[in-house]
Design a protein around this motif. Structure first.
Motif, PDB file in Angstrom:
ATOM      1  N   LEU A 241       2.858  -1.376  -4.307  1.00  0.00           N
ATOM      2  CA  LEU A 241       3.446  -0.060  -4.603  1.00  0.00           C
ATOM      3  C   LEU A 241       2.662   0.640  -5.712  1.00  0.00           C
ATOM      4  N   ARG A 245       1.078   4.291  -4.665  1.00  0.00           N
ATOM      5  CA  ARG A 245       1.709   5.508  -5.183  1.00  0.00           C
ATOM      6  C   ARG A 245       0.754   6.691  -5.266  1.00  0.00           C
ATOM      7  N   ALA A 320       3.208   5.963 -11.445  1.00  0.00           N
ATOM      8  CA  ALA A 320       4.575   6.494 -11.324  1.00  0.00           C
ATOM      9  C   ALA A 320       4.627   7.961 -11.740  1.00  0.00           C
ATOM     10  N   LYS A 323       3.133  10.034  -8.887  1.00  0.00           N
ATOM     11  CA  LYS A 323       4.027  10.091  -7.721  1.00  0.00           C
ATOM     12  C   LYS A 323       5.180  11.053  -7.988  1.00  0.00           C
ATOM     13  N   GLU A 366       8.980   5.221  -1.123  1.00  0.00           N
ATOM     14  CA  GLU A 366       8.053   4.494  -2.028  1.00  0.00           C
ATOM     15  C   GLU A 366       8.529   4.545  -3.478  1.00  0.00           C
ATOM     16  N   GLN A 372      10.944   6.259 -10.522  1.00  0.00           N
ATOM     17  CA  GLN A 372       9.634   6.501 -11.172  1.00  0.00           C
ATOM     18  C   GLN A 372       9.842   6.858 -12.647  1.00  0.00           C
TER      19      GLN A 372
END
Ligand SMILES: Cc1cc2nc3c(=O)[nH]c(=O)nc-3n(C[C@H](O)[C@H](O)[C@H](O)COP(=O)(O)OP(=O)(O)OC[C@H]3O[C@@H](n4cnc5c(N)ncnc54)[C@H](O)[C@@H]3O)c2cc1C
Length: 411
Positions: A241, A245, A320, A323, A366, A372
């Motif tokens: 992940l 991202r 994060a 994203k 995701e 996030q």
């Protein structure tokens, strides 16, 4: 932050190829596949022939090993034409990454070359009905039985389900363990007991199937356990992940740019009060804000991809951030683009309605954007040691208790 963002010749070449495919095979058919809820096989075939599935596969296994930034550039181009096709492409990278980061040499040789050639499509099966944001709550089990694992249970929201040939399935192999509960196991399409059950009827990204995958005593060889060691699944999922991202964020940048481009073209054409609406300052403000946010998102995403490519130690926070910001941006830009189109924007005859529907999922899958933000905040707090020199500049009034401020009682 990475020291620099380098666009390799290969990355730019792949971006140009993706643009050609997007213009020829994706954008002209986006409305058709959205309405029919059908997968665009011609575009996938063209992407395979152009080598776009080689981007995320290491050189030793038949790919280009072109890196995260190259993958972002390709995904952005495809998503600009159709966000749904962007994810139909990118999910192959998502599903392959557990094999790339955790697989044995034998496993990589077995699956990656066919994936690189675009002969085998991939899906990533983590989420379940009762385990979304909390991936540690998985219930699908895999029990060792001699030289096999027997998998039982259901996965929810498998993107590419039915189209994919290779499914990376996260299963509980040790229910008693806290940290080593989960393992990732490859299930190939056609294995007895494996089936695609519910094809979801979605708000957006309708050209890519999202399904339930069911596992009814599915027997797979023990050699399909990614990495050959039980209990590594959670680590593989998190590493995947982190790396994926920037790619979903690049999908968002493409989606935002696609909406902005349509809004610019329409605002120049549409006349009210005897003038193109693009001549009105409030419309200009919307266009300018859309462009500023899209560009800011783009560079944050490129920075997060470059961080991965340059081997930066902890990419979790920047991945994060990218994203979260890019996917929120895609939704905001799509919303403003509909506003620029006025009433026509609300109609399915016009392409911007689809962009609006497609944008919503970006802040959900995701890892939701709430998650996030949690990740970003946790990392900020973890890193706060480096800010301790600022303590001296902050008065400590708030630490003095009311009681200690009172004069002591005598007698
Ligand atoms: C179209 C689509 C495609 C998908 N594709 C895939 C796929 O290919 N593979 C796969 O494995 N999964 C896939 N998913 C699943 C997706 O990743 C999950 O939907 C997502 O992680 C959220 O999980 P959930 O839906 O169970 O929501 P929940 O976890 O139930 O969350 C509901 C709400 O609560 C919030 N929330 C939850 N926990 C917290 C917290 N600790 N703090 C603050 N807020 C919180 C969430 O942000 C959200 O707003 C897909 C989903 C969709 C809709």
């Amino acid at each position: 932050m990475p020291q620099n963002i380098v666009f390799s010749e290969l990355a730019l070449e792949l971006q140009a190829k993706a643009r050609v495919i997007a213009d020829k095979y994706v954008r002209p058919f986006a409305a058709k596949y959205d309405k029919a809820q059908e997968y665009n096989r011609e575009a996938a075939q063209a992407a395979a022939e152009a080598g776009l599935f080689k981007v995320f596969v290491p050189v030793e296994y038949g790919g280009y090993g072109a890196g995260s930034l190259a993958l972002c550039l390709v995904t952005e181009e495809l998503a600009k034409a159709d966000s749904g096709f962007g994810v139909a492409y990118a999910v192959n990278a998502l599903g392959s990454t557990p094999i790339v980061v955790g697989g044995t040499d034998e496993q990589k040789k077995k699956w990656l070359p066919a994936i690189a050639r675009g002969e085998k499509m991939v899906a990533f099966c983590l989420s379940e009905k009762n385990a979304g944001s909390d991936a540690s709550g998985l219930a699908v089990t895999a029990e060792r039985d001699g030289e096999h694992y027997v998998i039982c249970g259901e996965k929810k929201w498998t993107t590419n389900g039915g189209v994919a040939d290779v499914y990376t399935v996260f299963c509980v192999t040790d229910p008693t363990s806290k940290s080593r509960r989960i393992s990732a196991i490859v299930v190939e399409k056609g294995t007895p007991g494996f089936s695609v059950k519910k094809i979801e009827d979605k708000m957006g990204i309708r050209c890519v199937p999202v399904v339930e995958t069911h596992y009814d005593n599915v027997r797979v060889p023990a050699g399909n356990l990614i990495g050959g060691r039980e209990g590594m699944g959670f680590a593989h999922a998190m590493q995947t992940l982190d790396r994926a991202r920037p790619c979903v964020a690049a999908q968002a940048v493409g989606a935002a740019q696609g909406s902005l481009d349509l809004a610019i073209v329409y605002s120049n054409r549409r006349k009210q009060f005897g003038a193109p609406i693009s001549s009105f300052q409030m419309v200009q403000k919307m266009l300018a804000d859309m462009a500023i946010k899209t560009e800011a998102a783009r560079w944050l995403v490129y920075a997060s991809a470059a961080a991965i490519d340059t081997g930066m130690q902890n990419v979790t926070k920047i991945a994060a951030m990218g994203k979260c910001f890019a996917t929120d941006t895609a939704m905001e830009v799509a919303t403003d683009a509909v506003q620029v189109f006025g009433g026509y924007g609300f109609m399915e005859d016009y392409p911007i309605a689809k962009n609006f529907r497609d944008a919503k999922i970006l802040s959900i899958y995701e890892g939701t954007n709430q998650v996030q933000r949690l990740v970003v905040a946790r990392n900020l707090i973890k890193e706060s040691e480096s800010l301790s020199h600022l303590q001296q500049y902050i008065p400590q009034e708030e630490q003095k208790s009311y009681k200690s401020a009172q004069p002591a009682k005598s007698g």
